[in-house]
Design an enzyme around this catalytic site. Structure first.
Site, short mmCIF file in Angstrom:
data_model
loop_
_atom_site.label_atom_id
_atom_site.label_comp_id
_atom_site.label_asym_id
_atom_site.label_seq_id
_atom_site.Cartn_x
_atom_site.Cartn_y
_atom_site.Cartn_z
CD GLU A 182 -6.04 0.46 2.68
OE1 GLU A 182 -5.73 0.81 4.20
OE2 GLU A 182 -6.18 -0.14 2.26
CE LYS B 235 -10.19 -7.55 2.87
NZ LYS B 235 -8.30 -7.52 2.42
CD GLU C 26 -4.68 -3.02 6.19
OE1 GLU C 26 -5.19 -2.53 7.55
OE2 GLU C 26 -5.16 -2.64 5.45
CG ASP D 115 -7.58 -10.21 3.80
OD1 ASP D 115 -9.03 -10.74 3.22
OD2 ASP D 115 -7.23 -9.05 3.40
CB SER E 258 -6.55 -1.03 -0.71
OG SER E 258 -6.17 -1.72 -1.95
CE LYS F 213 -8.40 -4.89 7.28
NZ LYS F 213 -7.04 -5.10 7.24
CG HIS G 6 -2.40 -0.98 2.02
ND1 HIS G 6 -2.87 -1.06 2.63
CD2 HIS G 6 -2.26 -1.89 -0.04
CE1 HIS G 6 -4.27 -2.17 2.04
NE2 HIS G 6 -3.53 -2.70 0.85
#
Length: 434
Positions: free
Chosen positions: A210, A343, A167, A318, A373, A394, A158
């Site tokens: 983000e 997600k 993150e 994830d 993202s 989040k 990211h």
């Protein structure tokens, strides 16, 4: 009430890449949904259909997915005369029409765009808020406001810095309500900006995809130190815990891990899963780290199982689970993690997202709802997290409008619920329902 018309189009996500938006019309009006897109994607995710025409948007166009909606899905749903409150029936119909295991014929982005729009239309049809309609679909009587996990320092895929881990998040679990959690998050964010500026200079406060800061640091521990300093400067040491998304699949190399993967390759610096686990244990011991997402590669099952058994913290799947009921069932059986990252675009329909959530919750897992993202101004996931009572979300830093769109919608929902509003707070891993 039946669907009168469905129209899909190409719009742009927060990274300037095309994505799909769907307008669905019933007698109640127009219902619009837009689909997000991830940067660090798990290899087991449902297929996001891109045109791969290099002469247009560098291959990232979604005109084929748009065409699948307009030419195939739309006529089928309009002709079938199905009611928009029949979410499962409509989703099943689209999945059957697609016929593939991973939605590769129409694209998960095409199916999801329609699915989200149907859900919004279903809520309007019942004259109830979207979060209440989602709660009904999931069989929940209560609704709960989540703890926000603000991604305030970005690394990994990211960000353009050397930081390997993707993150670093702050979770204001000591807040009394969502509104207070937002204030705490924003105040720490601004304190963090000043801390980074003083230490690394003003250009280090540029923001990532983000909304978090991406200072050019290499040591992951340094990111945790920056957070610790900002939290204490803001005066919230007793109210905030830290979460991380390591996204370790991004730096997995031949059974080992490369924590300097953005530099030229050097095998001598690779570390073993056990060494990486020890690093995490050090973080947990020395900082208020209570949640780590994707600590290992999506196929490094033994490392996941061992760490979850030994660490005592929230271990979030994830890339491991990709919101897919089959992968979740395997992870439950293997005891690989204890929390699902949800997600909607990893699985590609509202119905399957709800099934994934229920499967995780029924096995005693926590669930964290997540953005991607590459986001849009669509706020569906704000209502989703409230209706599913997962207690945690989040969706980026308190910065960049596509992130704030979700947080602001949660503020509105809390206000609308008034005295009935319940905030997950310190029970974010298991906000008791009913």
């Amino acid at each position: 009430m039946s669907i009168l018309k469905i129209q899909a189009r190409e719009i742009f996500d927060s990274r300037g890449n095309p994505t799909i938006e769907v307008d669905l019309y019933t007698k109640k009006g127009l219902f619009r949904a837009a689909v997000p897109s991830g940067a660090s994607t798990g290899i087991y995710e449902a297929l996001e259909l891109r045109d791969n025409d290099k002469t247009r948007f560098l291959g990232k166009g979604v005109s084929k997915a748009v065409e699948h909606v307009n030419k195939t899905i739309a006529p089928a749903l309009v002709n079938k005369n199905v009611s928009v409150v029949e979410q499962e029936k409509i989703d099943k119909l689209m999945i059957e029409m697609d016929g593939s295991e991973n939605k590769s014929k129409f694209g998960a982005n095409a199916i999801l765009g329609v699915s989200l729009a149907v859900c919004k239309a279903g809520a309007a049809e019942k004259d109830i808020p979207l979060y209440r309609h989602i709660a009904d679909l999931a069989g929940n009587k209560e609704v709960i406001l989540p703890v926000p996990a603000f991604n305030v320092i970005n690394g990994g895929s990211h960000a353009g810095n050397k930081l390997a881990m993707q993150e670093f998040m702050i979770l204001p679990i000591g807040a009394e309500c969502f509104k207070e959690a937002m204030r705490i998050g924003a105040e720490v964010y601004h304190n963090l900006k000043n801390v980074i500026k003083e230490k690394y200079g003003k250009d280090a406060t540029n923001v990532g995809d983000e909304g978090g800061f991406a200072p050019n640091i290499l040591e992951n521990k340094e990111a945790l130190e920056l957070l610790k300093t900002a939290i204490s400067k803001a005066g919230y040491a007793d109210k905030i815990v830290i979460g991380m998304d390591v996204a370790a699949s991004e730096f997995y190399r031949d059974g080992k891990y490369d924590l300097d993967f953005k530099s030229p390759d050097d095998r001598s610096r690779y570390i073993t899963p056990d060494q990486l686990a020890d690093l995490y244990k050090g973080f947990v011991k020395n900082y208020p780290v209570v949640s780590i997402e994707d600590p290992f590669d999506q196929d490094d099952w033994p490392a996941w199982k061992k760490f979850t058994a030994e660490s005592g913290i929230q271990v979030v799947g994830d890339d491991l689970t990709v919101t897919n009921p089959k992968r979740i069932a395997k992870a439950v059986q293997e005891k690989s993690c204890n929390c699902l990252l949800l997600k909607v675009n990893q699985i590609g329909s509202v119905t399957e997202s709800l099934q994934a959530c229920k499967l995780a919750q029924s096995n005693g897992w926590g669930v964290m709802v997540s953005h991607r993202s590459g986001e849009t101004e669509d706020t569906f996931i704000a209502d989703l997290v409230v209706g599913l009572c997962t207690g945690q979300i989040k969706t980026g830093a308190p910065c960049r409008s596509e992130r704030l769109a979700k947080y602001n919608q949660l503020l509105r929902i809390e206000e609308e619920l008034g005295s009935k509003a319940r905030f997950a707070g310190r029970n974010f891993r298991n906000p008791r329902v009913n």
